[in-house]
Design a protein around this motif. Sequence first.
Motif, PDB file in Angstrom:
ATOM      1  N   ASP A   1       0.829  -1.212   0.000  1.00  0.00           N
ATOM      2  CA  ASP A   1       0.000   0.000   0.000  1.00  0.00           C
ATOM      3  C   ASP A   1       0.860   1.256   0.000  1.00  0.00           C
ATOM      4  O   ASP A   1       0.575   2.214  -0.718  1.00  0.00           O
TER       5      ASP A   1
ATOM      6  N   ARG B   1       2.546   1.642  -3.427  1.00  0.00           N
ATOM      7  CA  ARG B   1       1.561   2.065  -4.419  1.00  0.00           C
ATOM      8  C   ARG B   1       1.233   3.549  -4.249  1.00  0.00           C
ATOM      9  O   ARG B   1       1.156   4.297  -5.223  1.00  0.00           O
ATOM     10  N   ALA B   2       1.084   3.989  -3.008  1.00  0.00           N
ATOM     11  CA  ALA B   2       0.783   5.396  -2.743  1.00  0.00           C
ATOM     12  C   ALA B   2       1.930   6.287  -3.211  1.00  0.00           C
ATOM     13  O   ALA B   2       1.695   7.362  -3.781  1.00  0.00           O
ATOM     14  N   GLN B   3       3.169   5.848  -2.995  1.00  0.00           N
ATOM     15  CA  GLN B   3       4.326   6.620  -3.441  1.00  0.00           C
ATOM     16  C   GLN B   3       4.368   6.687  -4.966  1.00  0.00           C
ATOM     17  O   GLN B   3       4.662   7.738  -5.533  1.00  0.00           O
ATOM     18  N   GLN B   4       4.087   5.575  -5.630  1.00  0.00           N
ATOM     19  CA  GLN B   4       4.104   5.555  -7.082  1.00  0.00           C
ATOM     20  C   GLN B   4       3.005   6.459  -7.643  1.00  0.00           C
ATOM     21  O   GLN B   4       3.228   7.172  -8.621  1.00  0.00           O
ATOM     22  N   GLU B   5       1.843   6.421  -7.036  1.00  0.00           N
ATOM     23  CA  GLU B   5       0.744   7.269  -7.489  1.00  0.00           C
ATOM     24  C   GLU B   5       1.054   8.743  -7.266  1.00  0.00           C
ATOM     25  O   GLU B   5       0.574   9.592  -8.004  1.00  0.00           O
ATOM     26  N   ALA B   6       1.854   9.028  -6.268  1.00  0.00           N
ATOM     27  CA  ALA B   6       2.237  10.413  -5.991  1.00  0.00           C
ATOM     28  C   ALA B   6       3.418  10.841  -6.849  1.00  0.00           C
ATOM     29  O   ALA B   6       3.891  11.974  -6.739  1.00  0.00           O
ATOM     30  N   GLY B   7       3.901   9.936  -7.705  1.00  0.00           N
ATOM     31  CA  GLY B   7       4.997  10.263  -8.602  1.00  0.00           C
ATOM     32  C   GLY B   7       6.370  10.120  -7.982  1.00  0.00           C
ATOM     33  O   GLY B   7       7.362  10.610  -8.508  1.00  0.00           O
TER      34      GLY B   7
END
Length: 89
Positions: A77, A80-86
Amino acid sequence: MNANYIYDIFTTCEELDLPDLTVALAHHKSAHPIPGGHDGAGHQRVCGQPLRGPGGRLAGHDREAFAAAVEAGIKEDEERAQQEAGQEV
């Protein structure tokens, strides 16, 4: 988030043959408040994961394996949150 508390929610669901983990969370929480320092959001997120079957979080009814699965889910999680935040992991 407390993996033992989450494990107890899953076993409550199974033992009482409840329809889903949301009901089990409410049932368990009424008798056993969420441990101090936890807001409940993590518990609710984990309760959305598979319960039964070979890949389910209760496979083998092993608390240590369950805790490791919870930790792995938390890490996934966060990544994924870091990837979504770029951000790069």
